[in-house]
Design a protein around this motif. Structure first.
Motif, PDB file in Angstrom:
ATOM      1  N   TYR A   1       0.830  -1.209   0.000  1.00 56.32           N
ATOM      2  CA  TYR A   1       0.000   0.000   0.000  1.00 56.32           C
ATOM      3  C   TYR A   1       0.861   1.253   0.000  1.00 56.32           C
ATOM      4  O   TYR A   1       0.582   2.210  -0.734  1.00 56.32           O
ATOM      5  CB  TYR A   1      -0.936   0.007   1.204  1.00 56.32           C
ATOM      6  N   ALA A   2       1.928   1.259   0.816  1.00 55.19           N
ATOM      7  CA  ALA A   2       2.814   2.424   0.870  1.00 55.19           C
ATOM      8  C   ALA A   2       3.465   2.672  -0.490  1.00 55.19           C
ATOM      9  O   ALA A   2       3.522   3.814  -0.974  1.00 55.19           O
ATOM     10  CB  ALA A   2       3.877   2.227   1.946  1.00 55.19           C
ATOM     11  N   ARG A   3       3.929   1.578  -1.128  1.00 55.15           N
ATOM     12  CA  ARG A   3       4.571   1.705  -2.435  1.00 55.15           C
ATOM     13  C   ARG A   3       3.580   2.177  -3.500  1.00 55.15           C
ATOM     14  O   ARG A   3       3.879   3.065  -4.304  1.00 55.15           O
ATOM     15  CB  ARG A   3       5.189   0.359  -2.840  1.00 55.15           C
ATOM     16  N   GLU A   4       2.382   1.584  -3.479  1.00 55.37           N
ATOM     17  CA  GLU A   4       1.369   1.956  -4.466  1.00 55.37           C
ATOM     18  C   GLU A   4       0.863   3.380  -4.242  1.00 55.37           C
ATOM     19  O   GLU A   4       0.510   4.073  -5.197  1.00 55.37           O
ATOM     20  CB  GLU A   4       0.197   0.974  -4.415  1.00 55.37           C
ATOM     21  N   SER A   5       0.821   3.835  -2.993  1.00 58.32           N
ATOM     22  CA  SER A   5       0.394   5.211  -2.700  1.00 58.32           C
ATOM     23  C   SER A   5       1.371   6.221  -3.281  1.00 58.32           C
ATOM     24  O   SER A   5       0.972   7.248  -3.843  1.00 58.32           O
ATOM     25  CB  SER A   5       0.265   5.423  -1.183  1.00 58.32           C
ATOM     26  N   VAL A   6       2.680   5.911  -3.152  1.00 65.48           N
ATOM     27  CA  VAL A   6       3.701   6.782  -3.740  1.00 65.48           C
ATOM     28  C   VAL A   6       3.543   6.806  -5.256  1.00 65.48           C
ATOM     29  O   VAL A   6       3.597   7.866  -5.892  1.00 65.48           O
ATOM     30  CB  VAL A   6       5.114   6.315  -3.334  1.00 65.48           C
TER      31      VAL A   6
ATOM     32  N   GLU B   1       2.533  10.009  -7.667  1.00 64.11           N
ATOM     33  CA  GLU B   1       3.391  10.375  -8.800  1.00 64.11           C
ATOM     34  C   GLU B   1       2.595  10.396 -10.100  1.00 64.11           C
ATOM     35  O   GLU B   1       2.720  11.316 -10.913  1.00 64.11           O
ATOM     36  CB  GLU B   1       4.556   9.380  -8.895  1.00 64.11           C
ATOM     37  N   GLN B   2       1.769   9.389 -10.299  1.00 65.84           N
ATOM     38  CA  GLN B   2       0.973   9.328 -11.529  1.00 65.84           C
ATOM     39  C   GLN B   2      -0.074  10.438 -11.582  1.00 65.84           C
ATOM     40  O   GLN B   2      -0.307  11.031 -12.641  1.00 65.84           O
ATOM     41  CB  GLN B   2       0.308   7.955 -11.647  1.00 65.84           C
ATOM     42  N   LEU B   3      -0.699  10.725 -10.454  1.00 61.95           N
ATOM     43  CA  LEU B   3      -1.690  11.810 -10.423  1.00 61.95           C
ATOM     44  C   LEU B   3      -1.028  13.162 -10.702  1.00 61.95           C
ATOM     45  O   LEU B   3      -1.657  14.072 -11.253  1.00 61.95           O
ATOM     46  CB  LEU B   3      -2.405  11.846  -9.072  1.00 61.95           C
ATOM     47  N   ARG B   4       0.249  13.286 -10.338  1.00 62.17           N
ATOM     48  CA  ARG B   4       0.964  14.534 -10.570  1.00 62.17           C
ATOM     49  C   ARG B   4       1.414  14.675 -12.019  1.00 62.17           C
ATOM     50  O   ARG B   4       1.421  15.781 -12.579  1.00 62.17           O
ATOM     51  CB  ARG B   4       2.189  14.595  -9.645  1.00 62.17           C
ATOM     52  N   THR B   5       1.775  13.561 -12.650  1.00 61.88           N
ATOM     53  CA  THR B   5       2.393  13.635 -13.982  1.00 61.88           C
ATOM     54  C   THR B   5       1.452  13.281 -15.133  1.00 61.88           C
ATOM     55  O   THR B   5       1.803  13.484 -16.289  1.00 61.88           O
ATOM     56  CB  THR B   5       3.610  12.695 -14.051  1.00 61.88           C
TER      57      THR B   5
ATOM     58  N   GLY C   1       3.505  14.095 -23.122  1.00 69.30           N
ATOM     59  CA  GLY C   1       2.429  14.219 -24.110  1.00 69.30           C
ATOM     60  C   GLY C   1       2.031  12.902 -24.739  1.00 69.30           C
ATOM     61  O   GLY C   1       1.141  12.879 -25.593  1.00 69.30           O
ATOM     62  N   ALA C   2       2.653  11.782 -24.355  1.00 66.54           N
ATOM     63  CA  ALA C   2       2.308  10.476 -24.923  1.00 66.54           C
ATOM     64  C   ALA C   2       1.079   9.914 -24.223  1.00 66.54           C
ATOM     65  O   ALA C   2       0.892  10.102 -23.016  1.00 66.54           O
ATOM     66  CB  ALA C   2       3.479   9.516 -24.774  1.00 66.54           C
ATOM     67  N   VAL C   3       0.233   9.215 -24.999  1.00 64.54           N
ATOM     68  CA  VAL C   3      -0.969   8.593 -24.439  1.00 64.54           C
ATOM     69  C   VAL C   3      -0.540   7.500 -23.465  1.00 64.54           C
ATOM     70  O   VAL C   3       0.369   6.713 -23.747  1.00 64.54           O
ATOM     71  CB  VAL C   3      -1.852   8.005 -25.563  1.00 64.54           C
ATOM     72  N   THR C   4      -1.195   7.456 -22.323  1.00 61.18           N
ATOM     73  CA  THR C   4      -0.864   6.481 -21.300  1.00 61.18           C
ATOM     74  C   THR C   4      -2.134   5.997 -20.613  1.00 61.18           C
ATOM     75  O   THR C   4      -3.240   6.413 -20.971  1.00 61.18           O
ATOM     76  CB  THR C   4       0.115   7.093 -20.265  1.00 61.18           C
ATOM     77  N   THR C   5      -1.992   5.128 -19.648  1.00 58.53           N
ATOM     78  CA  THR C   5      -3.141   4.597 -18.911  1.00 58.53           C
ATOM     79  C   THR C   5      -3.574   5.604 -17.841  1.00 58.53           C
ATOM     80  O   THR C   5      -2.786   6.464 -17.434  1.00 58.53           O
ATOM     81  CB  THR C   5      -2.779   3.266 -18.231  1.00 58.53           C
ATOM     82  N   PRO C   6      -4.809   5.499 -17.365  1.00 56.04           N
ATOM     83  CA  PRO C   6      -5.243   6.392 -16.282  1.00 56.04           C
ATOM     84  C   PRO C   6      -4.369   6.198 -15.049  1.00 56.04           C
ATOM     85  O   PRO C   6      -3.828   5.118 -14.813  1.00 56.04           O
ATOM     86  CB  PRO C   6      -6.685   5.944 -16.004  1.00 56.04           C
ATOM     87  N   PRO C   7      -4.210   7.232 -14.235  1.00 57.42           N
ATOM     88  CA  PRO C   7      -3.366   7.105 -13.037  1.00 57.42           C
ATOM     89  C   PRO C   7      -3.997   6.189 -12.006  1.00 57.42           C
ATOM     90  O   PRO C   7      -5.219   6.049 -11.944  1.00 57.42           O
ATOM     91  CB  PRO C   7      -3.270   8.543 -12.519  1.00 57.42           C
ATOM     92  N   LEU C   8      -3.153   5.578 -11.222  1.00 50.65           N
ATOM     93  CA  LEU C   8      -3.615   4.747 -10.121  1.00 50.65           C
ATOM     94  C   LEU C   8      -4.197   5.649  -9.042  1.00 50.65           C
ATOM     95  O   LEU C   8      -3.546   6.597  -8.601  1.00 50.65           O
ATOM     96  CB  LEU C   8      -2.444   3.931  -9.551  1.00 50.65           C
ATOM     97  N   THR C   9      -5.413   5.367  -8.608  1.00 50.38           N
ATOM     98  CA  THR C   9      -6.048   6.164  -7.572  1.00 50.38           C
ATOM     99  C   THR C   9      -5.709   5.610  -6.194  1.00 50.38           C
ATOM    100  O   THR C   9      -5.164   4.506  -6.074  1.00 50.38           O
ATOM    101  CB  THR C   9      -7.575   6.170  -7.759  1.00 50.38           C
ATOM    102  N   SER C  10      -6.057   6.362  -5.148  1.00 51.77           N
ATOM    103  CA  SER C  10      -5.823   5.877  -3.789  1.00 51.77           C
ATOM    104  C   SER C  10      -6.657   4.633  -3.520  1.00 51.77           C
ATOM    105  O   SER C  10      -6.224   3.717  -2.824  1.00 51.77           O
ATOM    106  CB  SER C  10      -6.144   6.968  -2.774  1.00 51.77           C
ATOM    107  N   GLU C  11      -7.874   4.587  -4.102  1.00 52.69           N
ATOM    108  CA  GLU C  11      -8.704   3.379  -3.955  1.00 52.69           C
ATOM    109  C   GLU C  11      -8.040   2.191  -4.637  1.00 52.69           C
ATOM    110  O   GLU C  11      -8.081   1.068  -4.128  1.00 52.69           O
ATOM    111  CB  GLU C  11     -10.098   3.607  -4.555  1.00 52.69           C
ATOM    112  N   GLY C  12      -7.417   2.432  -5.787  1.00 52.08           N
ATOM    113  CA  GLY C  12      -6.706   1.371  -6.486  1.00 52.08           C
ATOM    114  C   GLY C  12      -5.526   0.850  -5.678  1.00 52.08           C
ATOM    115  O   GLY C  12      -5.240  -0.349  -5.673  1.00 52.08           O
ATOM    116  N   ALA C  13      -4.845   1.761  -4.964  1.00 54.87           N
ATOM    117  CA  ALA C  13      -3.726   1.346  -4.112  1.00 54.87           C
ATOM    118  C   ALA C  13      -4.213   0.449  -2.982  1.00 54.87           C
ATOM    119  O   ALA C  13      -3.581  -0.550  -2.647  1.00 54.87           O
ATOM    120  CB  ALA C  13      -3.018   2.582  -3.547  1.00 54.87           C
ATOM    121  N   VAL C  14      -5.375   0.795  -2.400  1.00 56.36           N
ATOM    122  CA  VAL C  14      -5.951  -0.024  -1.325  1.00 56.36           C
ATOM    123  C   VAL C  14      -6.326  -1.399  -1.856  1.00 56.36           C
ATOM    124  O   VAL C  14      -6.023  -2.428  -1.234  1.00 56.36           O
ATOM    125  CB  VAL C  14      -7.183   0.676  -0.706  1.00 56.36           C
TER     126      VAL C  14
END
Length: 197
Positions: free
Chosen positions: A57-62, A66-70, A131-144
């Protein structure tokens, strides 16, 4: 007290803890030892699995932060109709589209769009900071959910392995006891049948 009138917990305790019962065989004691060891390992596995889940969870939260920021969601304009393409996934066909990078640079590439969209239609896509197409960011719910999945998988795997070890021990003991009983009966049966005559 007969074993039929005992509660399931009492019957289990009687099978596991033999005490000084003179009828208890070595195989019964081995079976009990394997059961108690498996139970102890399972109990010790709970905090280990919980700690692993916490670490995941700690790793996925980080990673989520990061993904939500970028990663950013932008509108992409289709450069062709989707009806002329064969779907490559469950979400729809991949068609050429254009969009803008976070720094304003125009970009083009393939995006997944719904069926029956015309040229000029817009779809929402996620892009990275380049600017490259990517997957949606991992959410906090996804980390849980990921952490819970890891924890549950570890516990389930441990329990299955321990149950298999115990059941294998029981099976081998019963086969061994049956062979010994047959050998002893083969030695006693001729004498016993002669006396019955």
């Amino acid at each position: 007290m007969s074993t039929q009138s005992m509660s399931p917990a009492a019957r289990l305790a009687r099978r596991v803890f033999h005490g000084r019962n003179p009828l208890t065989r070595t195989s019964d004691r081995v079976e009990s030892a394997v059961f108690m060891t498996a139970l102890l390992i399972a109990l010790l596995g709970v905090p280990i699995a919980a700690a692993t889940g916490s670490e995941v969870y700690a790793r996925e939260s980080v990673s989520s932060a990061e993904q939500l920021r970028t990663r950013h969601q932008v509108e992409a304009t289709l450069l062709e109709d989707t009806g002329t393409h064969v779907a490559t996934g469950v979400t729809g066909p991949v068609v050429r589209a254009s969009w803008q990078s976070p720094d304003g640079t125009p970009r083009q590439g393939g995006v997944t769009a719904a069926y029956d969209l015309k040229t000029g239609s817009t779809v929402l896509v996620w892009i990275d900071e380049n600017g490259a197409v990517t997957t949606p960011p991992l959410t906090s719910e996804g980390a849980v959910i990921t952490a819970i999945g890891w924890t549950a998988t570890m516990l389930l795997g441990l329990v299955c392995a321990l149950c298999s070890a115990h059941l294998l021990t029981v099976h081998l003991n019963r086969r061994r006891n049956a062979r010994r009983w047959e050998a002893e009966w083969a030695a006693v049966e001729p004498e016993w049948t002669r006396r019955r005559r």
